[in-house]
Scaffold this active site. Structure first.
Site, PDB file in Angstrom:
ATOM      1  N   PRO A  84      35.480  38.507  14.570  1.00  0.00           N
ATOM      2  CA  PRO A  84      36.496  37.516  14.212  1.00  0.00           C
ATOM      3  C   PRO A  84      36.431  37.189  12.722  1.00  0.00           C
ATOM      4  O   PRO A  84      35.360  36.870  12.208  1.00  0.00           O
ATOM      5  CB  PRO A  84      36.100  36.302  15.064  1.00  0.00           C
ATOM      6  N   SER A 113      40.159  35.642  15.400  1.00  0.00           N
ATOM      7  CA  SER A 113      39.601  34.395  14.877  1.00  0.00           C
ATOM      8  C   SER A 113      40.503  33.225  15.227  1.00  0.00           C
ATOM      9  O   SER A 113      41.733  33.339  15.226  1.00  0.00           O
ATOM     10  CB  SER A 113      39.475  34.494  13.359  1.00  0.00           C
ATOM     11  N   TYR A 141      35.949  27.444  17.829  1.00  0.00           N
ATOM     12  CA  TYR A 141      34.934  26.417  17.617  1.00  0.00           C
ATOM     13  C   TYR A 141      35.238  25.286  18.590  1.00  0.00           C
ATOM     14  O   TYR A 141      36.396  25.071  18.954  1.00  0.00           O
ATOM     15  CB  TYR A 141      35.004  25.870  16.185  1.00  0.00           C
ATOM     16  N   THR A 167      31.774  30.176  18.624  1.00  0.00           N
ATOM     17  CA  THR A 167      30.866  30.246  17.479  1.00  0.00           C
ATOM     18  C   THR A 167      30.020  28.981  17.442  1.00  0.00           C
ATOM     19  O   THR A 167      30.552  27.881  17.360  1.00  0.00           O
ATOM     20  CB  THR A 167      31.661  30.397  16.178  1.00  0.00           C
ATOM     21  N   ARG A 176      28.861  28.034  -0.055  1.00  0.00           N
ATOM     22  CA  ARG A 176      29.485  29.292  -0.443  1.00  0.00           C
ATOM     23  C   ARG A 176      29.692  29.353  -1.953  1.00  0.00           C
ATOM     24  O   ARG A 176      30.783  29.129  -2.469  1.00  0.00           O
ATOM     25  CB  ARG A 176      30.853  29.431   0.239  1.00  0.00           C
ATOM     26  N   SER A 263      24.014  36.918  15.503  1.00  0.00           N
ATOM     27  CA  SER A 263      24.793  36.885  14.265  1.00  0.00           C
ATOM     28  C   SER A 263      24.240  35.826  13.353  1.00  0.00           C
ATOM     29  O   SER A 263      23.802  34.767  13.819  1.00  0.00           O
ATOM     30  CB  SER A 263      26.260  36.545  14.600  1.00  0.00           C
ATOM     31  N   HIS A 265      26.324  34.937  10.984  1.00  0.00           N
ATOM     32  CA  HIS A 265      27.631  34.617  10.399  1.00  0.00           C
ATOM     33  C   HIS A 265      27.876  35.465   9.144  1.00  0.00           C
ATOM     34  O   HIS A 265      28.450  35.000   8.154  1.00  0.00           O
ATOM     35  CB  HIS A 265      27.692  33.118  10.055  1.00  0.00           C
ATOM     36  N   ARG A 268      27.067  34.087   5.759  1.00  0.00           N
ATOM     37  CA  ARG A 268      27.980  33.124   5.137  1.00  0.00           C
ATOM     38  C   ARG A 268      27.610  31.667   5.370  1.00  0.00           C
ATOM     39  O   ARG A 268      28.263  30.781   4.824  1.00  0.00           O
ATOM     40  CB  ARG A 268      29.409  33.344   5.658  1.00  0.00           C
ATOM     41  N   ASP A 296      26.226  41.538  15.126  1.00  0.00           N
ATOM     42  CA  ASP A 296      27.034  41.879  13.953  1.00  0.00           C
ATOM     43  C   ASP A 296      26.232  41.636  12.695  1.00  0.00           C
ATOM     44  O   ASP A 296      25.107  41.130  12.747  1.00  0.00           O
ATOM     45  CB  ASP A 296      28.361  41.114  13.918  1.00  0.00           C
ATOM     46  N   GLY A 297      26.790  42.051  11.558  1.00  0.00           N
ATOM     47  CA  GLY A 297      26.133  41.788  10.282  1.00  0.00           C
ATOM     48  C   GLY A 297      25.576  43.029   9.623  1.00  0.00           C
ATOM     49  O   GLY A 297      24.535  43.528  10.035  1.00  0.00           O
ATOM     50  N   ILE A 299      26.652  46.183   9.416  1.00  0.00           N
ATOM     51  CA  ILE A 299      26.898  47.522   9.963  1.00  0.00           C
ATOM     52  C   ILE A 299      27.855  48.270   9.025  1.00  0.00           C
ATOM     53  O   ILE A 299      28.991  47.854   8.835  1.00  0.00           O
ATOM     54  CB  ILE A 299      27.518  47.419  11.375  1.00  0.00           C
ATOM     55  N   ARG A 320      33.512  42.752   7.652  1.00  0.00           N
ATOM     56  CA  ARG A 320      34.072  43.016   6.323  1.00  0.00           C
ATOM     57  C   ARG A 320      34.659  44.419   6.180  1.00  0.00           C
ATOM     58  O   ARG A 320      35.713  44.564   5.555  1.00  0.00           O
ATOM     59  CB  ARG A 320      33.024  42.749   5.248  1.00  0.00           C
TER      60      ARG A 320
END
Lengths: 370, 370, 370, 370
Positions: A84, A113, A141, A167, A176, A263, A265, A268, A296-297, A299, A320
């Site tokens: 997402p 998402s 959420y 999430t 960020r 994950s 995130h 982030r 995820d993350g 790959i 991404r």
């Protein structure tokens, strides 16, 4: 759409990333590609998969091999899902529509998402009739406005989404820094269209010494008790995204989750969390086969996918790189990214002597202790 | 004061550092930011916190969380103190006054350096009446001139300082190569005003083969026996700063210290000392709760503060970043630096599922042994 | 001599190195500063000392501390010796004379290279009368021409040298790629004056398949049996330089060596040998106090000297930095280098709370196993 | 041939590589020097040998030492063989002829690639009469066209090749990103001349959901069962190249292999395989002396050869450096590369105190556990 036609041909996900970096404006790039704080977790996610070493076996029969996996009662052609990601129309005018069409065409799953820039019903309508598509899930959420949340869940259910991805790792936004430095702001015409009408409660009146975070925003942060509420308003299975601790994986089982997604995130939220490749094994061990564990993350290669499966993942979410493909060529770009990953996965399997992903556990090299 | 208004908005402590590097002249920058010899300890201090990994727990109740800690009988809003740093008027005309006002406004503690460029009474007068301020402590060295030292202690006591911080890790100055190369010297108008009148004994007459260090300067270096003397001339609690060895932490307890500060002097004395993040746990274990253990060195993020608390620190001292804020915007700049750290600390706590710092021990990721 | 006066003031050994690199021509620099092959051992020598971490103890009595050590029956002011290095007149017209004068003035020992560019008698004559000088030793190789070797040894003995340092780690030259690339050759006027008249045997006539190395040059390489011969032609104690293996250290004892020098020839012979900081402890353990164990390679800071002593060295040889000082300022430059090292050593001792080098064992930080 | 005369004199294999990079066009360079995907295995191969540390012993008798090894019943002057590499006429007009002549002249073995750009008979004819040459072997893949494979094997046998090297680690091509980016294609006049007439089966007709790889190409991939077939059509010993797993080494023994070659295909097939220096020991242990174990990948120094022998290799294959020499100077360039490696090997042996390669096991430094 000529402005979105790549001028050089990317041949792997790094090429797509480099190309997208040149096509997107700096602030959007910072928003999409940046991570929290010093971005150590962001970088570690990618490096951790790369640092795992493969073991190769030779001369094994490979005919009839395949990449199929079972997930929540379905057989998927391969274990790739699109993670997402918000506001995909920032990357390409076709936004989530292009991503969804490409995912369906390539048999990849799609997790839309809650902050999509396209109505959730439009996305579902485009892909539900595709017989070969992967799973279609909706991410959300738990908003303080429970009425709105219930309505949103029921809209997703009505539109044909097959599971909810809750999430749980972002009760507050991360720090960020890259995004802030770049001065990112949503441009006119791109917004979280599915959240229109969401009621934001007024800020609490704080006493001296109280914390703007703990005594205000976080008083409404979801807890394990809210999982029961969410399950009570939907017949869809609920997966929890953002589980990194084995104890939380066990709590997820106890609270009726249909699966967990390991994950951080995408690096982030909280910097210096370990990379997901390092977190996955303990969660797999805790769950012990009772639930699917996705990850995820970071790959970026077919070898990364194979390693995730070797560590016990049931499927893998890619984020991404899909945005990079989207920026580079809309649906065609996304399809190319997913195609590259799947091709690389098959090549990696063949070169490891691995005919099916249920045999993946043995593809990791175990260093000899000397 | 327009020359001290930042032109770009720093959003984290690294931004403040980069901005200050442009605002200060090269020699002052070398003096403030440099370390001993090859600066391996200086760099390691920062990296060691960053390399510790966090563990995140999700869906825990966070309402009513806070950053409060107990320290020497007081409850502090948060565990941040400003470390003692000399000659702050080099960074900004308002010098220690600005730092003190900002610390008080933000509820941070302040440790005034014995080499402050502002009279200690002036600093105390500015902040003592602030109800929400943190602790106000005075740092000193045991000078060979005992009369002067006693008078200085009694001035600090009379002025309202609440504790003494005795620096014990610098019987001689370190090898400050960066500072020497830059040719740093104190400009006119900045001096250690609180040390006026200090008597420096004449150098000893050395026999051939004697050491200028061991047979002269170090004959007057303080020892454990002098702690009793210091305690005899003050009613204030005495904390020892520069403790890095668990055996010395035990000696500090035996000699009546009210607390210890794990510090390698910000990497400014002995290069290749380990980073404080690596030294802290053994000291905490040695003290075993009998004394507060503070720590400084390399804290640049709210996550660093949280990790220090997880390793058993009672509070955390922040040095160079305060100078950067001071250089960038006087009191406002210091306040911004402290605000950023506290905000980041709260965000890190929330994202780790940590509601109060007394629960911080569990926020560190424990790598699985495989 | 104005061409040899430094224009900027070096304040540590790295400054001296940088300055010397600018003063010497490229080929001479490659000869002096280069190492074997890919220079991994050359770099590792320096890094290994730097990576050892110190432990600091505070408030210990330091008065009357000193750097004195006992070595072969003498008390030395400090444990520094100048390592044997060939052709020092390449660095400065005064060559070995300048080095010897500076070493004597600073109380440092001197090991004259058999390939010195100055007659060994001239060097001895300059320094023997200095009451405060350190040891004066002569380095040699066992040449196939035994008559010449015996004569050379007896010249050294007659000239007043107090020990022989037999280099045992170079039966063949290393692969000196940097030196070769730079095209180094000895200029007119610089030569191994003490080796004039040495008889080089003619090359063997090889059969097909024979090795130019093993079947020719190495047929004359010295062996353990030759140590007895050397001891039979001199009354001087013989130290073996180039011992890196504990088994060889034990053999050295059995063959009557008066000491061993742990050395990888400054990274100039066999690349990928471990750094001497890593090799030293096992040799110290093997010798178990029966012989002095010296060490060289990569010493650039007083902290390095202290660490070597902490690992059990009896004294420390310093090579290239002395050449840098020599290039930068003749005797004055060498003296400055030795002065810096000794000053840094004293400061490091004081900051570690170490009053004498016989207590150095405790200054190394022992990482906690977690 | 003046275009192929080096203008600067290379003195080690890195020099040859740098020089060849300038002489070859970018696409050919990418084809020869590139690896799979992110090239982590390519880089790791070189680094892993370099990171192994040597142990030096001194004063041992070295006269009469040699580099001889026994391999498949022959005594070789030294353990170097030229690895099989395709299309050598891309590097130099003389191609495989030059490589073969140089290898024979230097006593090195030669493994001719099945994709050689020169008829296999021509190569054999050039070198068979050289009494001092090393082994002459032919590398092949098991092609689906069994008739062609049998004919090819029998041609090699008739031409005088002494063993077959069956490559087993490449049922599919790797992801050669560097080569693809550079747009490499074979120029006119260079082709796999020994494979003329090879029948490629038509692609299978796939059902929806079938994999182009697993359901087509890989249906014809060779398996262990095919080893028996190959042995049935030749009297030559068969070595398996591309064994990395000890279990596969045991299977190789069971299936009658005459030897195994530990190889990751020079990092050209599956990225993130471990370097061969890390894989070799477990294979050596599994085979336990019953078969010769050769190794390739990343050998760039004589010390690397010595380390491979220390880890139990029977001989060592060298690939890319030979191509660099070939590009730089044809046969003379290849001879120079082989000469450099052998000279460095002898020097490394002498400096380790190792008189023959059967004693090599002790030359590796064993770090002390502390």
């Amino acid at each position: 759409m000529s402005a979105h036609t790549p001028t050089t041909t990317p041949g792997n996900l790094a090429d797509h990333e480099a190309l997208a970096a040149r096509r997107l404006d700096a602030a959007t790039w910072a928003y999409f590609n940046g991570g929290a704080a010093d971005e150590t977790t962001l970088r570690a996610n990618v490096q951790a998969w790369q640092q795992l070493k493969l073991a190769s076996r030779v001369l094994r029969p490979l005919a009839g091999g395949h990449t199929r996996v079972r997930l929540l009662g379905r057989t998927l052609t391969h274990p790739l899902l699109v993670a997402p990601m918000a506001h995909q129309r920032l990357a390409h005018p076709d936004g989530e529509r292009a991503t969804a069409l490409a995912a369906a065409a390539l048999g990849a799953g799609l997790v839309l998402s809650t902050q999509a820039s396209t109505p959730l019903e439009d996305v579902a309508r485009l892909v539900l009739s595709d017989a070969d598509r992967g799973p279609l899930w909706f991410q959300l959420y738990l908003q303080p406005d429970r009425g709105f949340t219930r309505d949103l869940v029921q809209r997703a259910e009505a539109a044909g989404y097959e599971a909810l991805v809750l999430t749980v790792d972002a009760p507050v936004s991360g720090v960020r820094d890259r995004e802030r430095r770049a001065g990112f702001a949503l441009p006119p015409g791109v917004s979280a269209v599915n959240l229109q009408g969401l009621h934001t409660p007024p800020a609490a009146v704080l006493q001296p010494g109280q914390s703007a975070l703990f005594d205000n925003l976080l008083t409404r942060a979801p807890t394990w008790a809210d999982i029961a509420w969410l399950r009570s308003v939907t017949r869809l299975p609920v997966l929890l995204k953002g589980i990194t601790h084995p104890a939380d994986a066990r709590l997820a089982m106890e609270h009726g989750a249909a699966g967990v997604i390991v994950s951080n995130h995408g690096g982030r939220t909280l910097d210096t969390l370990p990379p997901t490749a390092e977190l996955l094994p303990a969660v797999v061990q805790a769950v012990d086969g009772a639930l699917p564990v996705l990850v995820d993350g970071g790959i970026r290669r077919g070898t990364d996918v194979l390693k995730a499966m070797a560590l016990g993942a049931s499927a893998v979410l890619v984020g991404r790189p899909v945005l990079h493909g989207l920026a580079n060529g809309g649906a065609e770009g996304v399809a190319h990214v997913l195609r590259l990953l799947r091709d690389e996965l098959e090549i990696a399997m063949a070169l490891c002597g691995c005919r099916q992903l249920s045999d993946a556990a043995s593809v990791l090299h175990q260093p000899t202790r000397t």
